[in-house]
Motif scaffolding. Sequence first.
Motif, short mmCIF file in Angstrom:
data_model
loop_
_atom_site.label_atom_id
_atom_site.label_comp_id
_atom_site.label_asym_id
_atom_site.label_seq_id
_atom_site.Cartn_x
_atom_site.Cartn_y
_atom_site.Cartn_z
N LYS A 152 40.72 36.65 43.04
CA LYS A 152 41.93 37.46 43.18
C LYS A 152 41.97 38.17 44.53
O LYS A 152 43.05 38.40 45.10
CB LYS A 152 42.02 38.49 42.05
CG LYS A 152 42.27 37.85 40.67
CD LYS A 152 43.56 37.05 40.66
CE LYS A 152 43.88 36.52 39.27
NZ LYS A 152 42.91 35.48 38.83
N HIS A 153 40.81 38.51 45.07
CA HIS A 153 40.79 39.13 46.40
C HIS A 153 41.32 38.15 47.44
O HIS A 153 42.04 38.54 48.37
CB HIS A 153 39.37 39.57 46.75
CG HIS A 153 39.30 40.41 47.98
ND1 HIS A 153 38.16 40.52 48.74
CD2 HIS A 153 40.23 41.17 48.62
CE1 HIS A 153 38.38 41.32 49.77
NE2 HIS A 153 39.64 41.73 49.72
N TYR A 156 45.03 38.21 47.20
CA TYR A 156 45.50 39.48 47.79
C TYR A 156 45.58 39.36 49.31
O TYR A 156 46.60 39.70 49.93
CB TYR A 156 44.53 40.58 47.37
CG TYR A 156 44.81 41.98 47.87
CD1 TYR A 156 45.41 42.92 47.05
CD2 TYR A 156 44.43 42.38 49.16
CE1 TYR A 156 45.63 44.23 47.49
CE2 TYR A 156 44.66 43.67 49.61
CZ TYR A 156 45.25 44.59 48.76
OH TYR A 156 45.47 45.88 49.21
N LEU A 206 39.04 43.76 41.88
CA LEU A 206 39.33 42.33 41.95
C LEU A 206 38.06 41.52 42.15
O LEU A 206 37.16 41.89 42.91
CB LEU A 206 40.29 42.03 43.12
CG LEU A 206 41.67 42.66 43.08
CD1 LEU A 206 42.52 42.11 44.23
CD2 LEU A 206 42.37 42.43 41.74
N SER A 265 42.47 49.73 47.57
CA SER A 265 41.09 49.26 47.66
C SER A 265 40.86 48.11 46.68
O SER A 265 40.47 48.35 45.53
CB SER A 265 40.11 50.41 47.38
OG SER A 265 40.50 51.11 46.21
N PRO A 266 41.12 46.88 47.10
CA PRO A 266 41.13 45.75 46.16
C PRO A 266 39.81 45.48 45.47
O PRO A 266 39.80 45.09 44.29
CB PRO A 266 41.57 44.56 47.02
CG PRO A 266 41.32 44.98 48.43
CD PRO A 266 41.52 46.46 48.46
N VAL A 267 38.68 45.66 46.16
CA VAL A 267 37.41 45.28 45.54
C VAL A 267 36.60 46.47 45.03
O VAL A 267 35.53 46.28 44.44
CB VAL A 267 36.54 44.44 46.51
CG1 VAL A 267 37.26 43.17 46.89
CG2 VAL A 267 36.16 45.23 47.75
N TRP A 270 46.55 50.10 44.73
CA TRP A 270 46.27 48.81 45.36
C TRP A 270 45.67 48.95 46.76
O TRP A 270 45.61 47.99 47.51
CB TRP A 270 47.56 48.00 45.46
CG TRP A 270 48.01 47.42 44.16
CD1 TRP A 270 47.46 47.64 42.93
CD2 TRP A 270 49.10 46.52 43.95
NE1 TRP A 270 48.14 46.94 41.96
CE2 TRP A 270 49.16 46.24 42.56
CE3 TRP A 270 50.04 45.94 44.79
CZ2 TRP A 270 50.11 45.39 42.02
CZ3 TRP A 270 50.99 45.09 44.23
CH2 TRP A 270 51.02 44.82 42.87
N ASN A 319 42.23 40.40 37.00
CA ASN A 319 41.34 39.24 36.99
C ASN A 319 41.61 38.32 35.82
O ASN A 319 41.27 37.13 35.87
CB ASN A 319 39.87 39.69 36.98
CG ASN A 319 39.49 40.44 38.23
OD1 ASN A 319 39.92 40.09 39.32
ND2 ASN A 319 38.70 41.50 38.09
N GLU A 339 33.45 38.94 52.05
CA GLU A 339 34.42 39.23 53.09
C GLU A 339 34.23 38.32 54.31
O GLU A 339 35.14 38.16 55.12
CB GLU A 339 34.33 40.70 53.53
CG GLU A 339 34.95 41.68 52.55
CD GLU A 339 34.04 42.02 51.39
OE1 GLU A 339 32.91 41.47 51.34
OE2 GLU A 339 34.43 42.81 50.53
#
Length: 389
Positions: free
Chosen positions: A74-75, A78, A70, A58-60, A56, A8, A245
Amino acid sequence: MSTHPDYNAMSDAEFRKIFRDWVDVNCPQHLRFMRKQRPTFDEVADWYHALNDKGWLSPVWPVDYGGMGLDAAKHIVYVEEWARLGCPRIPDHGIGLTGPLLIEHGSDEQKAEFLPKILTGEHVWCQGYSEPGAGSDLASLRTQAVRDGDDFIVNGQKIWTTLAHCANWILLLVRTTKSDKRQHGITVLLVELSSPGVLVRPIKNLREEEDFCEVFFENVRVPARNVVGEVDVGWALAKSVLGHERIFLGAPSRPEYALTRLEILARDRGAFEDAAFRSRYARLRLDLYDLGSAFERFAKVLREGGTLGADVSVLKIFCSELYQRITEEMLTVAGEEARYYDDLPVGDAGGAIDVMNLYLDSRAPAIFGGSNEIQRGILAKAVLGLPSR
């Protein structure tokens, strides 16, 4: 705890480059831009494990739980790069739904039991929400769970359950109390699909693939310790994990990809010599620019720490209907060849294009994630302030 850097704190451009460089090396070429939109776990297991090994997957998720932590900005990067690079979709209900729900509302015991097994792929999850007669109107669900000592006994049916035949756990919404207010009396249960009384039956989609299933529950015993949060307040929990999301239902990646394929096909077939086609293509191209601009406007809200309002529903409508119009134009250009399911050759530069496959795929986004009719209802009531009747 992960030791990866603070993504971040990076610029979007720096993070984008790091992500692209790693994917270029580690995502198998045969999995890029897969014809199959929802591959099974076994088909993408190597990619799933590679993501987890890198940290990498599970991004959030928070870093303390094995995620990247993230922020919204940044998500978005991604997800954008994932789509542009053609990475295959992984079975993601554990990563995107069950995991975040447990992190926010689960007990310490549930987090310790389930989160590590999501990351390793030992537990593959599906989402038990929709029912016959309770799809977009989810609050009218009728699958029932009755308390019996230390268990709940579950009876009912779920439908359109994505990849349930490849999963071993299901995140289940059940009715535990009858109430005049339909949203009250709903509970979230974690149910093992190997439990006695569970029957999973695959459903073939338009492309003859078994993406969806119906799942039947007949006197299925579920330990009461598998209730997430409190009994009867599952509706609020189910909604709480949607977060930012929602914006990705309107991400322009699918229509972008389809338009590039349309252009290749049109050049190969000489369609650009037709003024009428050029006019239709120009409109599609301009609409895609508009969708990208709209997406960026909502993304900017998230980047600045804001919260998306109900007007984000317009993205999902715009994106899904543009995707359909692009693939319909592909059928027009392909002519009689469009009836073939196999890829259509388009010369050395383009290889082959799965025209009919893309057309059939474009039918689904207008339905899943809340049908476009439901999205229009949200816009009418919450944005325009129109009466319900």
